[in-house]
Design a protein around this motif. Structure first.
Motif, mmCIF file in Angstrom:
data_model
loop_
_atom_site.group_PDB
_atom_site.id
_atom_site.type_symbol
_atom_site.label_atom_id
_atom_site.label_comp_id
_atom_site.label_asym_id
_atom_site.label_seq_id
_atom_site.Cartn_x
_atom_site.Cartn_y
_atom_site.Cartn_z
ATOM 1 N N ILE A 140 0.862 -1.175 0.000
ATOM 2 C CA ILE A 140 0.000 0.000 0.000
ATOM 3 C C ILE A 140 0.902 1.230 0.000
ATOM 4 O O ILE A 140 2.044 1.166 0.445
ATOM 5 N N THR A 141 0.362 2.325 -0.507
ATOM 6 C CA THR A 141 1.090 3.587 -0.489
ATOM 7 C C THR A 141 0.385 4.526 0.471
ATOM 8 O O THR A 141 -0.813 4.789 0.335
ATOM 9 N N LEU A 142 1.136 5.007 1.470
ATOM 10 C CA LEU A 142 0.608 5.990 2.404
ATOM 11 C C LEU A 142 0.944 7.375 1.864
ATOM 12 O O LEU A 142 2.071 7.626 1.437
ATOM 13 N N VAL A 143 -0.049 8.258 1.885
ATOM 14 C CA VAL A 143 0.102 9.611 1.365
ATOM 15 C C VAL A 143 -0.023 10.591 2.524
ATOM 16 O O VAL A 143 -1.029 10.567 3.258
ATOM 17 N N GLU A 144 0.979 11.435 2.694
ATOM 18 C CA GLU A 144 1.013 12.396 3.795
ATOM 19 C C GLU A 144 -0.263 13.230 3.856
ATOM 20 O O GLU A 144 -0.717 13.773 2.854
ATOM 21 N N GLY A 145 -0.862 13.267 5.066
ATOM 22 C CA GLY A 145 -2.058 14.066 5.298
ATOM 23 C C GLY A 145 -3.311 13.545 4.629
ATOM 24 O O GLY A 145 -4.361 14.191 4.669
ATOM 25 N N TRP A 146 -3.248 12.359 4.048
ATOM 26 C CA TRP A 146 -4.369 11.816 3.268
ATOM 27 C C TRP A 146 -4.772 10.416 3.728
ATOM 28 O O TRP A 146 -5.941 10.144 3.933
ATOM 29 N N GLY A 147 -3.795 9.508 3.833
ATOM 30 C CA GLY A 147 -4.093 8.135 4.230
ATOM 31 C C GLY A 147 -3.575 7.139 3.226
ATOM 32 O O GLY A 147 -2.558 7.371 2.570
ATOM 33 N N VAL A 148 -4.289 6.044 3.067
ATOM 34 C CA VAL A 148 -3.888 4.960 2.173
ATOM 35 C C VAL A 148 -4.437 5.246 0.783
ATOM 36 O O VAL A 148 -5.654 5.346 0.601
ATOM 37 N N GLU A 149 -3.535 5.383 -0.179
ATOM 38 C CA GLU A 149 -3.945 5.646 -1.554
ATOM 39 C C GLU A 149 -4.916 4.566 -2.020
ATOM 40 O O GLU A 149 -4.657 3.371 -1.874
#
Length: 182
Positions: free
Chosen positions: A27-36
């Motif tokens: 999974i890719t974690l995106v800063e300030g957003w969550g799990v792409e």
């Protein structure tokens, strides 16, 4: 800086608001957003119950983590596998539930998730497996409620997370504050 070793056992995501999330290779974690690609990702809350209360609320529940040790604890009554309780990251080797507020979890090479609180399980858990809610929410000898359904956090630093990645715990400086429900 105090560090406690652990590991990522599995990662999961779902683009819809289903109860369980299928496991993934990464999974890719995106800063300030969550799990792409996950239905719960966003700057404001995406959990359906919380959206009804306040759709402008900051999303403190971008990433849901559960410790694999919970599955072993439940094994005499339930069969639960990674992702089935809706978590994005299944871990081992760290008692997530006892971490203080603001703990930073370093996942893999780059990603960092800051713990914002305990997950309060929703009633959908009983539809998944009857009686599971009672196993995940109980009271201790002093009458205090014990929630075992994992912790929630926000993405401080993005990155790719995969099964087998190391999990490092960075405790906050100063006086530690116990986790509440988010």
């Amino acid at each position: 800086m105090n560090r406690i070793p652990g590991a990522v056992v599995a990662v999961s995501r779902s683009s819809s608001h289903d109860f369980s999330k299928p496991t993934a290779g990464a999974i890719t974690l995106v800063e300030g957003w969550g799990v792409e690609g996950d239905a719960h990702a966003g700057a404001t809350t995406q959990h359906l119950y919380l959206v009804k209360k306040d759709p402008t609320r900051a999303n403190l529940t971008q990433v849901h983590l559960i410790q694999e040790e919970l599955f072993a604890e439940l094994a005499d009554r339930f069969v639960v596998r990674p992702g089935e309780l809706g978590e994005n990251v299944t871990t081992s080797g760290v008692d997530l539930l006892t971490l203080p507020l603001g703990t930073r979890l370093h996942l893999g090479d780059d990603a960092v998730v800051e713990v914002t609180g305990l997950r309060s399980p929703c009633s959908k858990i009983n539809a998944y497996q009857g009686g599971l809610m009672k196993a995940l929410v109980s009271k201790d000898g002093d009458g205090q409620i014990i929630r075992k359904s994992g912790v929630m956090g926000i993405v401080v630093t993005g990155g790719v997370v995969m099964p087998g990645d190391p999990l490092r715990v960075e405790l906050p400086e100063g006086e530690h504050v116990a986790l509440g429900v988010v």
